[in-house]
Design an enzyme around this catalytic site. Sequence first.
Site, PDB file in Angstrom:
ATOM      1  N   TRP A 194     -28.080  17.876  26.756  1.00 26.60           N
ATOM      2  CA  TRP A 194     -28.982  17.757  27.907  1.00 26.60           C
ATOM      3  C   TRP A 194     -28.780  16.436  28.635  1.00 26.60           C
ATOM      4  O   TRP A 194     -28.742  16.393  29.856  1.00 26.60           O
ATOM      5  CB  TRP A 194     -30.444  17.938  27.482  1.00 26.60           C
ATOM      6  CG  TRP A 194     -30.687  19.332  26.987  1.00 26.60           C
ATOM      7  CD1 TRP A 194     -31.055  19.703  25.727  1.00 26.60           C
ATOM      8  CD2 TRP A 194     -30.562  20.560  27.744  1.00 26.60           C
ATOM      9  NE1 TRP A 194     -31.155  21.068  25.648  1.00 26.60           N
ATOM     10  CE2 TRP A 194     -30.862  21.611  26.862  1.00 26.60           C
ATOM     11  CE3 TRP A 194     -30.212  20.861  29.051  1.00 26.60           C
ATOM     12  CZ2 TRP A 194     -30.840  22.955  27.261  1.00 26.60           C
ATOM     13  CZ3 TRP A 194     -30.183  22.184  29.463  1.00 26.60           C
ATOM     14  CH2 TRP A 194     -30.492  23.216  28.574  1.00 26.60           C
ATOM     15  N   LYS A 229     -40.817  24.664  26.473  1.00 25.62           N
ATOM     16  CA  LYS A 229     -40.521  24.371  25.085  1.00 25.62           C
ATOM     17  C   LYS A 229     -41.822  24.223  24.294  1.00 25.62           C
ATOM     18  O   LYS A 229     -42.048  24.913  23.334  1.00 25.62           O
ATOM     19  CB  LYS A 229     -39.688  23.091  24.962  1.00 25.62           C
ATOM     20  CG  LYS A 229     -38.421  23.076  25.829  1.00 25.62           C
ATOM     21  CD  LYS A 229     -37.333  24.012  25.301  1.00 25.62           C
ATOM     22  CE  LYS A 229     -36.272  24.386  26.323  1.00 25.62           C
ATOM     23  NZ  LYS A 229     -35.450  23.296  26.824  1.00 25.62           N
ATOM     24  N   ASP A 256     -36.314  12.383  29.476  1.00 27.53           N
ATOM     25  CA  ASP A 256     -36.496  13.832  29.411  1.00 27.53           C
ATOM     26  C   ASP A 256     -37.143  14.135  28.057  1.00 27.53           C
ATOM     27  O   ASP A 256     -36.536  13.918  27.015  1.00 27.53           O
ATOM     28  CB  ASP A 256     -35.125  14.503  29.530  1.00 27.53           C
ATOM     29  CG  ASP A 256     -35.174  16.020  29.328  1.00 27.53           C
ATOM     30  OD1 ASP A 256     -36.255  16.570  29.058  1.00 27.53           O
ATOM     31  OD2 ASP A 256     -34.097  16.653  29.449  1.00 27.53           O
TER      32      ASP A 256
HETATM   33  C1  LIG Z   1     -34.351  23.168  27.817  1.00 28.12           C
HETATM   34  C2  LIG Z   1     -34.078  21.774  28.183  1.00 28.12           C
HETATM   35  C3  LIG Z   1     -33.682  21.405  29.484  1.00 28.12           C
HETATM   36  C4  LIG Z   1     -33.432  22.427  30.570  1.00 28.12           C
HETATM   37  O1  LIG Z   1     -34.625  22.959  30.991  1.00 28.12           O
HETATM   38  P1  LIG Z   1     -34.697  24.002  32.198  1.00 28.12           P
HETATM   39  O2  LIG Z   1     -36.155  24.083  32.433  1.00 28.12           O
HETATM   40  O3  LIG Z   1     -34.084  25.266  31.701  1.00 28.12           O
HETATM   41  O4  LIG Z   1     -33.956  23.450  33.341  1.00 28.12           O
HETATM   42  C5  LIG Z   1     -33.494  20.074  29.740  1.00 28.12           C
HETATM   43  N1  LIG Z   1     -33.688  19.139  28.809  1.00 28.12           N
HETATM   44  C6  LIG Z   1     -34.068  19.446  27.554  1.00 28.12           C
HETATM   45  C7  LIG Z   1     -34.272  18.368  26.561  1.00 28.12           C
HETATM   46  C8  LIG Z   1     -34.268  20.774  27.199  1.00 28.12           C
HETATM   47  O5  LIG Z   1     -34.649  21.075  25.948  1.00 28.12           O
END
Ligand SMILES: *Cc1c(COP(=O)(O)O)cnc(C)c1O
Length: 360
Positions: free
Chosen positions: A101, A195, A171
């Site tokens: 990511w 998530k 993030d």
């Molecule tokens: C799933 C995830 C993403 C991507 O998320 P989307 O909403 O599908 O764009 C980005 N960063 C992390 C840490 C993730 O687990």
Amino acid sequence: MSRVFNFSAGPAVLPEEVLKEAQAGMLDYDGTGMSVMEMSHRSKAFAGIIETAEADLRELMNIPSNYHVLFLQGGATQQFAAIPMNLMKNGVADYIVSGSWSKKAYKEAKLYGDARLIASSEDKNFSYVPDVDSLKFSDDADYVYICQNETIYGTKYPKLPSTGNIPLVSDVSSMFLSEPMNVSDYGIIYGGVQKNVGPAGVVIVIIRDDLIREDVNPQTPTIMRYITQSEAKSLSNTPPCWGIYICGLVFKWLKNMGGLDVMKQRNIDKAAILYDYLDSSKLFKGTADKDCRSLMNVPFITGSDELDALFVSEAKDHNIESIKGHRSVGGMRASIYNAMPKAGVEALVEFMESFEKAHA
Ligand SMILES: *Cc1c(COP(=O)(O)O)cnc(C)c1O
């Protein structure tokens, strides 16, 4: 009706209480005679929903008043672009890459400026988090970027980098609201909610007010400018109304559970059941280094592709769903977010024990 233990990395398990409450209001939300899905985002009822959601999130995370909370669309992935477009004043940013990511975010940022890779753990297939004490940041960096919990590799920063006056952008998609955070340590905290917080379709951005600027990259689409969204209180265009509503119900659920300190302890206890077993097992092995293990995502392998495949297929007979690992790590991955009950982790470990006996 029967529900499975859903170990999916995302979209992922939500609290049953929340789903039931959404169900109860499906045809008639709070006497409005309509579903939240059917109501105007400019209505009084929806204003109540988004304002309450923000207030509850602020309370849960203890968000200082100089931070804005934005409920946006486009997922975490859109923020990979929005962050450099909005924040790169000098055109420079430092990226720590500790998994897929952050690597994607780094690659995206290079489209907009001089994104510099200052540390990476790719040499060992992202099984660890780079040491943050030995880092040198660029003098003119507009921000330092991290992905604090790498969903695929199951690592979490044991310690944040001290970036001084350079804003830290994190993030937190797969650890959002799993434990308390000191918001003031960051310039931006953001995450896709699918998530640990709600249904797919919402990304929450918590941003310090001095980072909301007018003089952004002139190519930045109006809708992706933080100033547009903060001035409009996330209602610049139609927001993901239903998703925001469900997030709000999850915030209430978290408050009823006792808040993030309580959730952290629950998450530590839950993860320990699985990690303790992994550490004692002769068949299964966790793939992340011990000092940076995630409380949310636990990848593990047997060392044999055949046994991994057999484990995944037999797991279904034990009510265990979506336990297959990401293709880049292989094996299995148990995502044990806030809404995964302890009984789910216990059921998983029980099955692992019987599987180990059968294949010793
Ligand atoms: C799933 C995830 C993403 C991507 O998320 P989307 O909403 O599908 O764009 C980005 N960063 C992390 C840490 C993730 O687990």
